[in-house]
Enzyme design. Structure first.
Site, PDB file in Angstrom:
ATOM      1  N   ASP A  67       1.198  -5.790 -12.134  1.00 54.92           N
ATOM      2  CA  ASP A  67       1.552  -5.322 -10.793  1.00 54.92           C
ATOM      3  C   ASP A  67       2.466  -4.102 -10.818  1.00 54.92           C
ATOM      4  OD1 ASP A  67       3.590  -6.860 -11.884  1.00 54.92           O
ATOM      5  OD2 ASP A  67       3.511  -8.416 -10.365  1.00 54.92           O
ATOM      6  N   ASN A 136       8.582 -19.989  -6.569  1.00 58.74           N
ATOM      7  CA  ASN A 136       7.645 -20.633  -5.639  1.00 58.74           C
ATOM      8  C   ASN A 136       6.243 -20.750  -6.243  1.00 58.74           C
ATOM      9  OD1 ASN A 136       6.822 -18.015  -5.649  1.00 58.74           O
ATOM     10  ND2 ASN A 136       7.113 -17.641  -3.460  1.00 58.74           N
ATOM     11  N   GLU A 143       1.609 -14.529  -3.854  1.00 53.09           N
ATOM     12  CA  GLU A 143       2.541 -15.485  -3.251  1.00 53.09           C
ATOM     13  C   GLU A 143       1.761 -16.665  -2.655  1.00 53.09           C
ATOM     14  OE1 GLU A 143       5.759 -15.184  -3.474  1.00 53.09           O
ATOM     15  OE2 GLU A 143       6.051 -13.061  -3.947  1.00 53.09           O
TER      16      GLU A 143
HETATM   17  C1  F6R Z   1       6.019  -9.761 -13.071  1.00 54.24           C
HETATM   18  C2  F6R Z   1       5.458 -10.637 -12.080  1.00 54.24           C
HETATM   19  C3  F6R Z   1       6.160 -11.817 -11.479  1.00 54.24           C
HETATM   20  C4  F6R Z   1       7.139 -12.507 -12.412  1.00 54.24           C
HETATM   21  C5  F6R Z   1       7.819 -13.670 -11.709  1.00 54.24           C
HETATM   22  C6  F6R Z   1       8.870 -14.312 -12.582  1.00 54.24           C
HETATM   23  O1  F6R Z   1       5.131  -8.706 -13.411  1.00 54.24           O
HETATM   24  O2  F6R Z   1       4.370 -10.365 -11.722  1.00 54.24           O
HETATM   25  O3  F6R Z   1       5.186 -12.735 -11.047  1.00 54.24           O
HETATM   26  O4  F6R Z   1       6.473 -12.947 -13.561  1.00 54.24           O
HETATM   27  O5  F6R Z   1       8.425 -13.224 -10.532  1.00 54.24           O
HETATM   28  O6  F6R Z   1       9.928 -13.420 -12.739  1.00 54.24           O
HETATM   29  P1  F6R Z   1      11.089 -13.720 -13.775  1.00 54.24           P
HETATM   30  O7  F6R Z   1      10.488 -13.695 -15.127  1.00 54.24           O
HETATM   31  O8  F6R Z   1      12.059 -12.570 -13.579  1.00 54.24           O
HETATM   32  O9  F6R Z   1      11.661 -15.057 -13.397  1.00 54.24           O
END
Ligand code: F6R
Length: 245
Positions: A67, A136, A143
């Site tokens: 992303d 979540n 999401e």
């Molecule tokens: C990152 C991404 C997100 C993270 C998720 C967890 O490219 O797409 O889905 O993997 O938000 O984030 P952390 O590792 O910071 O807890």
């Protein structure tokens, strides 16, 4: 679904880096799907260490990140382009022309998402997709929703994501409102998936996502349907699954 229990963050990072190393050693022209966030930083550090020792060679690899924020230039210090270069790409030998992220600076969302999916396809698809997971259950920027999103698409960031990210920007107004993300279908098409998760604050969602019902309300739960998923989780993240393992 294979669940590997790690002692702590460092152990998780080492174990995950081992899976990626094996992939790159066994298939030197691997297409790697990569993630940002705090979860994989240790994995990247470990891979860099092994690369510096001469144990790993990424020169044949191609990468596709999950992303990118829509509207940020690649050199913006909060762009995922910047994050990936700081934490990984600047330290290993993946050829620059084979590093791919959605182009945040391209404001034509439809065009950019179609281009990205076509580029993944043209590269032969992702061999190993590295993932983190949000509190979540989100993966990429997918999401909780009423249905699973398909290919790469543009998402509106939730108020809570904007709130959580504002500390990295001058003000909440500077946080991008949208992002481009691989869809759940794009992720599920990867031949192998490796998800890293750590910390007690993820313990509830780990149980829900990997042992609960498969539902778009918990996007990561779809991974239960993939035939080659490895989850590397530390003890804290697995602390609420003890009765299930
Ligand atoms: C990152 C991404 C997100 C993270 C998720 C967890 O490219 O797409 O889905 O993997 O938000 O984030 P952390 O590792 O910071 O807890």
């Amino acid at each position: 679904m294979k669940i590997i229990c790690a002692k702590d963050y460092d152990d998780m990072s080492r174990k995950a880096a081992n899976v990626i190393s094996a992939q790159v050693i066994l298939k030197s022209d691997s297409v790697l799907g990569l993630a940002t966030g705090s979860s994989p930083i240790g994995t990247y550090k470990q891979l860099i260490e092994w690369y510096n020792k001469g144990d790993l060679d990424f020169s044949g690899c191609t990468t596709f990140n999950l992303d990118e924020y829509r509207g940020l230039q690649p050199d913006h210090d909060q762009s995922y382009h910047y994050f990936m270069h700081e934490n990984f790409f600047n330290h290993v030998n993946i050829p620059a022309e084979r590093i791919n992220l959605p182009r945040g600076a391209e404001m034509d969302a439809e065009k950019e998402c179609a281009r990205y999916d076509a580029a993944i396809e043209a590269a032969g698809g992702v061999d190993l997709q590295l993932l983190g997971m949000g509190l979540n259950g989100h993966i990429g920027f997918n999401e909780p929703e009423d249905c699973f999103p398909k290919g790469t698409h543009c998402v509106d960031l939730t108020t809570s994501t904007i709130e959580a990210n504002k500390r990295f920007f001058a003000s909440a107004d500077d946080v991008p409102r949208q992002a481009y993300t691989m869809g759940v279908q794009t992720i599920m098409r990867a031949r192998r998936i490796l998800l890293v998760v750590n910390g007690e604050n993820k313990a509830d969602i780990v149980r829900e996502a990997f042992f609960g019902p498969i539902t778009p309300k918990v996007p990561a739960s779809i991974l239960q349907l993939h035939n080659d998923v490895t989850i590397v989780a530390d003890e804290a993240a697995l602390s609420k699954c003890k009765d299930l393992l």
